[in-house]
Write an enzyme that holds these catalytic residues in place. Sequence first.
Site, mmCIF file in Angstrom:
data_model
loop_
_atom_site.group_PDB
_atom_site.id
_atom_site.type_symbol
_atom_site.label_atom_id
_atom_site.label_comp_id
_atom_site.label_asym_id
_atom_site.label_seq_id
_atom_site.Cartn_x
_atom_site.Cartn_y
_atom_site.Cartn_z
ATOM 1 N N LYS A 1 39.230 47.614 46.953
ATOM 2 C CA LYS A 1 38.182 46.712 46.458
ATOM 3 C C LYS A 1 37.540 45.978 47.634
ATOM 4 O O LYS A 1 38.222 45.626 48.602
ATOM 5 C CB LYS A 1 38.812 45.710 45.465
ATOM 6 C CG LYS A 1 37.788 44.872 44.694
ATOM 7 C CD LYS A 1 38.470 44.005 43.629
ATOM 8 C CE LYS A 1 37.496 43.134 42.857
ATOM 9 N NZ LYS A 1 38.150 42.331 41.808
ATOM 10 N N SER B 1 36.140 42.451 37.241
ATOM 11 C CA SER B 1 35.309 42.657 38.417
ATOM 12 C C SER B 1 35.682 43.883 39.241
ATOM 13 O O SER B 1 34.874 44.358 40.024
ATOM 14 C CB SER B 1 35.370 41.412 39.303
ATOM 15 O OG SER B 1 36.690 41.225 39.804
ATOM 16 N N SER C 1 40.491 40.994 35.859
ATOM 17 C CA SER C 1 39.641 41.882 36.663
ATOM 18 C C SER C 1 40.249 43.210 37.058
ATOM 19 O O SER C 1 39.554 44.090 37.555
ATOM 20 C CB SER C 1 39.173 41.161 37.927
ATOM 21 O OG SER C 1 38.145 40.249 37.607
#
Lengths: 470, 471
Positions: free
Chosen positions: B77, B152, B176
């Site tokens: 990420k 996210s 997330s």
Amino acid sequence: MDFEIVIGLEVHVQLNTETKLFCSCPTSFNERENSNTCPTCLALPGALPVINREAVHKAIQLGTAIDATVNKHSKFDRKNYFYPDSPSAYQISQFYQPIVENGYIDIEGKRVRVARAHLEADAGKNIHEPNYSKVDLNRAGTPLLEIVSEPDMRSSDEAIEYLKKLHSILRYIDISDANMQEGSFRCDANVSIRPKGDEKLYTRVEIKNINSFRFIQKAIDYEVERQVEAWEDGVYEDEVWQETRLYDANKNETRSMRGKEEAADYRYFPEPDLLEVEISDEALERYSKIPELPDQKAERFQNELKISEYDAKVISSSIELAHYFEDMILHGASAKGSITWLTVELLGRLNKQNLDISQSPIDSKKLCSLVKAIEDKTISGKAGKDVLDYLMENDISVDDAVEKLGLKQVNDDGAIISIIDEVMNSNMDKVEQYRGGKDKLFGFFVGQVMKASRGSANPNKVNELLKEKL
Amino acid sequence: MTKSLIAIFTLVFVGKIRFRKLLRILDLITLKEAMKLPKEELVDFKKDLKKKIDEKKELNAYVGLEESGDGVPILVKDNIQVKDWSVTSGSGILQGYISPYDATVITNMRESGLSPFGRANMDEFAMGSSTESSFYGKTLNAHDSERVPGGSSGGSAAAVGAGVAIASLGSDTGGSIRQPAAFNGVVGLKPTYGRVSRYGLGAYGSSLDQIGPIAQNVEDTAILYDIISGYDSKDSTSAEMEYHPTAPNLNRDFKYRIAVIDNYIKDASPEIQKAYENTINLLQKMGHTIVHKNMTDAKYDISAYYITAMAEASSNLARYDGVRYGTRVSGENLKDTFIKSRSAGFGDEVKRRILIGNFVLSSGYYDAYYVKAQKVRYLIKQKYDEIFRDADMILSPVSPTLPFKFGEKKDPLQMYLSDIYTISVNLAGLPAISLPVEWSGGLPIGLQLIGKAFDEQTILNGAYGLESALN
Ligand SMILES: [Zn+2]
């Protein structure tokens, strides 16, 4: 109207730890800009703080020295504000639960309460050029202990006394260099006035940016005068409000930092990246053992060396001075001689050159030899002052200086008698007069003999032998 | 789309075949298999993988194809620091920033023969549930290009779901990891707070953030979780305790007491409710015991969560001021430069949260908002403790709905409500694993198992058993 002055002091002390408060960067001075930095103290994305236990231990030592409560649980909070020298845009400090609370410092005839002392990280430095500014983050994250007094002082003299005592304590327990010029001992003063007899506290004004004891005193005096004038002119409400003012040493005045309406809101909240600071019983016990403090040392000097309270206090007012003195005693100088020659003669000379004892060109051993030379009558006291002057400028031993200046005291009877004979022979008329009853002439003969010996004859011996010969 | 793919999707639609088998047919090996590959084969595999990523460009799960090291490639990420990479948290304000250090999870991966490979798209600074707020544009759902991948960690989950990443790292502040895992039909684990070092994770809500694995199956999830976990002296909130690896101890046969929260399910859509019921039945059939519990109304979770997260975010994001790195827009003076840089660099959602965060911390409001939120948080923790006195884990939906369409949740409040099932886990610092249990109209449905603090093994076992039973 008579006013009472109310002063509280906040002192930021840089702790002399090896590394910064929340990272392992060194705290050394005078390095290349931004070289003592890492992701944490640069506030790069993702970097996290880790508490330096050494700073916690030093806070325990201070807490012990001022007889305060050392909280076994304390917390860190974030103080949020934007400024380039604060890379994370928040300062990690202890707002809600400080590590040290409720101590005191005794000054002459008074006890000043210390409300709290808390750990926090120092900011970096902004360096302003004409058209741009630079940021140096070497200092960012250096551990500070902010020591906050209650508003217990009633004059700038008391304020200075408190600061000097605090400074002395810090040096005694060796948790800070406490060097005002280098900024490791920084003071903000909260100043207000009130009509004598009034118990209520009026508007306090914070004065920042003062970097010497002299300026702190001047800044407080100026601010008090400003507030009193405002009161007397009936404009106190308009001109005195709770604000931060900067002291300008060049103009000797305090100036408003920002407008009235722009009070800062620091939005304190608990620092989520750090756990509570826990102090174990072991750590508390271990770091509560601190060296002898100024007052204790003074008392010991008084008792052990039979010196006056005043002398004992002067000698123990700074750790460097006390160590210097102790060293002289250790090497065989008398207490009385050491005090005179250290506090009057040496300090007088150092003051003239704006030096402190740690910068003295004459170390304790040398001054000790000088005092001993005077005490065993190798040289006269007067000659000792000449030798001291010479040693201030020349790095040689006491013996060499005495030799060089030809100041060795003559104690040999034969040598003195031959000088007396000479003087008597060339002043036969005066000898007759003296013998005829003019006693006052004795002083004349002493003077002549001393002069002929260029001051090196032992005056007691001269007296004694002259009486015999005449 | 090739003929075989169409055939596979048809099979999926009729529910005859599970997604995991689909990945097999796409020829993407598992993490466990990849870790056994000889060096040369791994080189070939990576070449192949790059080709696949390129073929699926429109997915936009990758926002960078950086490589670092020759180990098994793991997608990372964009808020996890990798040395010498441009790590930007999906934000305009960090454009041009190069990280000078590895996050602890990256160091741990390297030590186990894994290498960071590519940056995954995400909501800007992890603020969002759809990956629509990214500076790099939207990522598509792995199974429906008109729908969001969740967020996210949308890029991390979509890539694994679409077969263009073996496994990935995400971060979970309020769901997330779990919600995008559910939306893309993959497995995602949010570890206990303090289990995985946050050192090197671009902070959003520091007291809530945890890095965790997203993978094709439960075993891979456990393997990656074991690799990144453990005490780290660089993170003061990291738990200093012995770490027992979970993957070698996975056991699908243990029988557990599993709590279901009866008053929670009413807020979920019919498809989710049905999948939930089916799963409860299956768990019972497997020999687990179901116990019925209630929780406090989730509306308190939402308030406590958003106040806490936004307050922390407002402070965490204050460092992005244009002074030292990232976007700087010079203004007339210092203050103006701060304002211009931050105005240009941050997106709308980030600005909204910074403003709210500053508000709830400001003097006069601090007690009414932030302090109160912490009290609610404490009550939520207590409530969980109470349930765990009578249960080993809790079964709960992950998202109240199926993956929604792009632009569907324009009202921020509606978006915030999509987190109702995930945020209390972060508020309480608990571990939870999201795994796919069913398909509805071609879209995956994931449920989560919530565990006791530091008892990841139990929820991994539970998920492992459920996964086997579903297959
Ligand atoms: Zn540092």
